[in-house]
Design an enzyme around this catalytic site. Structure first.
Site, PDB file in Angstrom:
ATOM      1  N   ASP A 267      40.291  57.417  60.134  1.00  0.00           N
ATOM      2  CA  ASP A 267      40.560  56.367  61.011  1.00  0.00           C
ATOM      3  C   ASP A 267      40.955  57.200  62.241  1.00  0.00           C
ATOM      4  OD1 ASP A 267      42.931  56.941  59.981  1.00  0.00           O
ATOM      5  OD2 ASP A 267      43.779  55.164  60.420  1.00  0.00           O
TER       6      ASP A 267
ATOM      7  N   ASP B  74      40.858  62.501  60.898  1.00  0.00           N
ATOM      8  CA  ASP B  74      40.581  61.697  59.662  1.00  0.00           C
ATOM      9  C   ASP B  74      39.603  60.633  59.652  1.00  0.00           C
ATOM     10  OD1 ASP B  74      42.479  60.215  60.978  1.00  0.00           O
ATOM     11  OD2 ASP B  74      43.462  59.681  59.087  1.00  0.00           O
TER      12      ASP B  74
ATOM     13  N   LYS C  28      50.061  57.200  65.438  1.00  0.00           N
ATOM     14  CA  LYS C  28      49.691  58.669  65.740  1.00  0.00           C
ATOM     15  C   LYS C  28      48.135  58.853  66.208  1.00  0.00           C
ATOM     16  CE  LYS C  28      48.990  59.629  60.837  1.00  0.00           C
ATOM     17  NZ  LYS C  28      49.550  58.492  60.150  1.00  0.00           N
TER      18      LYS C  28
ATOM     19  N   ASP D  98      43.627  58.772  63.261  1.00  0.00           N
ATOM     20  CA  ASP D  98      45.035  59.263  63.686  1.00  0.00           C
ATOM     21  C   ASP D  98      45.723  60.321  63.357  1.00  0.00           C
ATOM     22  OD1 ASP D  98      45.194  58.502  60.939  1.00  0.00           O
ATOM     23  OD2 ASP D  98      46.559  56.769  61.203  1.00  0.00           O
ATOM     24  N   ARG D  99      45.006  61.084  62.241  1.00  0.00           N
ATOM     25  CA  ARG D  99      45.614  62.513  62.007  1.00  0.00           C
ATOM     26  C   ARG D  99      44.602  63.657  62.663  1.00  0.00           C
ATOM     27  NH1 ARG D  99      46.997  62.682  55.643  1.00  0.00           N
ATOM     28  NH2 ARG D  99      48.093  60.494  55.430  1.00  0.00           N
TER      29      ARG D  99
ATOM     30  N   THR E  94      59.366  58.950  56.054  1.00  0.00           N
ATOM     31  CA  THR E  94      57.784  58.960  56.209  1.00  0.00           C
ATOM     32  C   THR E  94      57.223  57.734  56.479  1.00  0.00           C
ATOM     33  OG1 THR E  94      57.658  60.759  54.648  1.00  0.00           O
ATOM     34  CG2 THR E  94      56.150  59.695  54.905  1.00  0.00           C
TER      35      THR E  94
ATOM     36  N   SER F 167      42.216  55.310  55.690  1.00  0.00           N
ATOM     37  CA  SER F 167      42.642  56.332  56.282  1.00  0.00           C
ATOM     38  C   SER F 167      41.957  57.546  55.950  1.00  0.00           C
ATOM     39  CB  SER F 167      44.069  56.852  56.175  1.00  0.00           C
ATOM     40  OG  SER F 167      44.563  57.886  56.882  1.00  0.00           O
ATOM     41  N   HIS F 168      42.424  58.727  55.347  1.00  0.00           N
ATOM     42  CA  HIS F 168      41.608  59.804  54.763  1.00  0.00           C
ATOM     43  C   HIS F 168      41.180  59.882  53.430  1.00  0.00           C
ATOM     44  CE1 HIS F 168      45.898  59.738  53.716  1.00  0.00           C
ATOM     45  NE2 HIS F 168      45.556  60.244  52.656  1.00  0.00           N
TER      46      HIS F 168
HETATM   47  C1  G16 Z   1      50.220  57.159  56.498  1.00  0.00           C
HETATM   48  C2  G16 Z   1      51.240  57.034  57.584  1.00  0.00           C
HETATM   49  C3  G16 Z   1      51.938  58.246  57.994  1.00  0.00           C
HETATM   50  C4  G16 Z   1      52.631  58.806  56.841  1.00  0.00           C
HETATM   51  C5  G16 Z   1      51.529  58.978  55.710  1.00  0.00           C
HETATM   52  C6  G16 Z   1      52.118  59.573  54.381  1.00  0.00           C
HETATM   53  O1  G16 Z   1      49.303  58.079  57.165  1.00  0.00           O
HETATM   54  O2  G16 Z   1      50.757  56.278  58.608  1.00  0.00           O
HETATM   55  O3  G16 Z   1      52.945  57.927  59.038  1.00  0.00           O
HETATM   56  O4  G16 Z   1      53.135  60.093  57.277  1.00  0.00           O
HETATM   57  O5  G16 Z   1      50.891  57.691  55.360  1.00  0.00           O
HETATM   58  O6  G16 Z   1      51.607  59.572  53.480  1.00  0.00           O
HETATM   59  P1  G16 Z   1      52.028  59.904  52.136  1.00  0.00           P
HETATM   60  O7  G16 Z   1      52.921  58.685  51.763  1.00  0.00           O
HETATM   61  O8  G16 Z   1      50.841  59.754  51.137  1.00  0.00           O
HETATM   62  O9  G16 Z   1      52.751  60.973  51.994  1.00  0.00           O
HETATM   63  P2  G16 Z   1      47.781  57.547  57.072  1.00  0.00           P
HETATM   64  O10 G16 Z   1      47.255  58.467  57.844  1.00  0.00           O
HETATM   65  O11 G16 Z   1      47.427  57.513  55.605  1.00  0.00           O
HETATM   66  O12 G16 Z   1      47.742  55.995  57.721  1.00  0.00           O
END
Ligand code: G16
Length: 543
Positions: free
Chosen positions: A279, A277, A376, A281-282, A344, A113-114
């Site tokens: 990948d 971000d 997302k 999705d954000r 979450t 992800s990010h």
């Molecule tokens: C992932 C999940 C999201 C979630 C986020 C929370 O995001 O896909 O649904 O809200 O983690 O992150 P944390 O546990 O760090 O607060 P991503 O974009 O990293 O896949």
């Protein structure tokens, strides 16, 4: 095709977090590490004859090596076909769409992800189910259980496949289909939004800036904004994808998307800014000198959804994660539709969407999406905003401020303390929980505590229960402080503090969230002793 059965030993640290298994690249590079996890996925699902697997990732360092291994393991484990994005690339929402469009037996998405990318940075892997969404906990727990007892894995013995050229190749009854990663997704977007109205907007004097942060969305943004919607090429920033994401941290927020923030805050010329971000999705949405919190973004999209062709019939319901502000709840009340509060993690929305109970979902962590896929979707959120702006002919700031006038404002901010030693982070959480019985009725300045608890959730569709999902301090006036440990970091612990105060009369209060929340910020420290215990001054990131 020769299939090899390789002897291996468990690693014991392959517990998937909020969004799959995320570790340093060097951890994944250990012999058998990736293979063990992939075999544990395949052993946790039923691979029926003639089924295909979707495969792709955000293009970060180690993506192409992992893709070749997974193709060979899919062949050895009975898949008839792997559908892979060209050069191994698929954004997370595009992968979700491909799984659904081609009816594959789910997909494997490679992304952290990010988190930053590169030889010493992060890598990640997750399995998405045939509905296109992240595997629910019962599957991720099964994968973890298998990973703890694994003794062998299966891999086919053929040379690396050329995945840079679009087309299909056959290998002894097993097929690898390489697809264009962008076209199917861009066609889906074109079917949902009023592209003619957005095109007129982008060809007027309205100026858009999109920051791909050197990550996967660059080619998608180019196809959508430039090729299909006619925006000038210079509306794109950092849209050339690199294996190291340009050495940056592709998290679209006010801290890490600083180049975009500078573009929107240093001149009056840019009307709308957005970033995505690693990948894809954000998303982050900015107006000129104006930041839209993800919670407000969800509420505004919900309130104006019928302006978007895909939602002109209205919404069946909405959902938000627990730490996300209650702004969308107020819209749901007005629209007379249900609003669900989940833990979450996007995986908790899947059942609600599959059951037709919700159309839109969102999280404070810069995630917004709908039932068009089961992830997302950053670019979808940007298109929602462009469609709404084109229809309302108002600036971002005017749209948000008139929303607050109508619904009141859930003043909101998140403070992150990254890389806190895990024992200290755990001691902070334990300390807060030790006050659960003494906090109710206590007075902090003008705020009275109503309840304090650890959030747990019972899925309304399958009845599964998820406990320990974040500590909530709820105040009598509807304000809240939530404390939660991140499930996506790879270094120490990230402590997140979510602060929210409801302001019914927006004419009366200071617009800057940090100022409006100053008292809540002090209360959070008083209850948690986070700064004192961690010897940290300011948060690492404030959004
Ligand atoms: C992932 C999940 C999201 C979630 C986020 C929370 O995001 O896909 O649904 O809200 O983690 O992150 P944390 O546990 O760090 O607060 P991503 O974009 O990293 O896949």
């Amino acid at each position: 095709m020769t299939i090899q059965t390789i002897r291996t030993q468990p690693f014991l640290d392959q517990k998937p977090g909020t969004s799959g298994l995320r570790k340093k690249v060097t951890v994944f590079q250990q012999p058998h590490y990736l293979e063990n996890f992939v075999q544990s996925i395949f052993d946790s699902i039923e691979i029926t004859p003639n089924t295909a697997l979707t495969l792709g990732g955000d293009g970060r360092y180690y993506n192409s090596t992992a893709i070749q291994t997974i193709i060979k393991m899919a062949a050895a484990n009975g898949f008839a076909k792997v559908i892979v994005g060209q050069s191994g690339v698929l954004s997370t929402p595009a992968a979700s769409h491909i799984i659904r469009q081609y009816n594959t037996l789910g997909g494997i998405i490679l992304s952290a992800s990010h988190n930053p990318a590169g030889p010493t940075e992060d890598f990640g892997i997750k399995y998405n189910t045939p509905n296109g969404g992240p595997a629910p906990e019962k599957i991720t727990e099964a994968i973890f259980a298998k990973s703890k007892v694994i003794s062998t894995y299966k891999i086919a013995d053929f040379s690396d496949v050329n995945i840079d050229i679009i087309g299909e190749m056959q290998l002894d009854g097993f097929a690898v289909q390489v697809i264009d990663p962008v076209t199917d997704y861009a066609d889906l977007m074109a079917s949902m939004f009023d592209f003619s109205a957005i095109k007129l907007l982008l060809q007027s004097d309205f100026k858009l800036k999109f920051d791909g942060m050197h990550a996967v969305t660059g080619p998608y943004a180019k196809e959508l904004f430039v090729n299909r919607l006619g925006a000038p090429q210079n509306c794109l920033m950092n849209c050339e994808v690199s294996e190291t994401f340009g050495g940056g941290h592709p998290d679209p927020n006010l801290t890490y998307a600083h180049e975009l923030v500078a573009a929107l805050y240093s001149t009056k010329d840019v009307d709308f800014g957005a970033a995505s971000d690693g990948d894809g999705d954000r998303n982050m949405i900015l107006g000129n000198r104006f930041f839209v919190t993800p919670s407000d973004s969800l509420a505004v999209i919900a309130a104006n959804a019928t302006l978007i062709p895909a939602y002109k019939q209205g919404l069946s319901g909405v959902a938000r994660s627990m730490p996300t502000s209650g702004a969308v709840d107020r819209v749901a009340i007005k629209l007379n539709i249900p609003c669900y509060e989940t833990p979450t993690g996007w995986k908790f929305f899947g059942n609600l969407m599959d059951a037709g109970k919700v159309t839109l979902c969102g999280e404070e962590s810069f995630g917004t999406g709908s039932n068009h896929v089961r992830e997302k979707d950053g670019l979808w959120a940007v298109l929602c905003w462009l469609n709404i702006i084109a229809a309302k002919k108002q600036s971002v700031e005017d749209i948000v401020k008139s929303h607050w006038l109508e619904y009141g404002r859930n003043v909101y901010s998140r403070h992150d303390y990254e890389a806190v030693p895990s024992d200290i982070a755990n001691s902070v959480m334990t300390h807060i929980k030790s006050q659960f019985t003494s906090l109710p009725n206590q007075k902090f300045g003008k705020y009275y505590v109503k309840t304090a608890d650890d959030f747990s959730y019972t899925d309304p569709i399958d009845g599964s229960i998820s406990t320990g999902q974040g500590v909530r301090i709820l105040f009598t006036d509807g304000s809240r402080i939530v404390f939660r440990l991140s499930g996506t970091g790879t270094e120490g612990a990230t402590v997140r503090i979510y602060l929210e105060a409801f302001e019914p009369n927006v004419a009366n209060h200071h617009c800057d969230a940090q100022v409006a929340l100053a008292e809540m910020i002090e209360i959070a420290e008083e209850i948690s002793q986070l700064k004192q215990r961690s010897a940290r001054g300011l948060p690492t990131v404030i959004t």
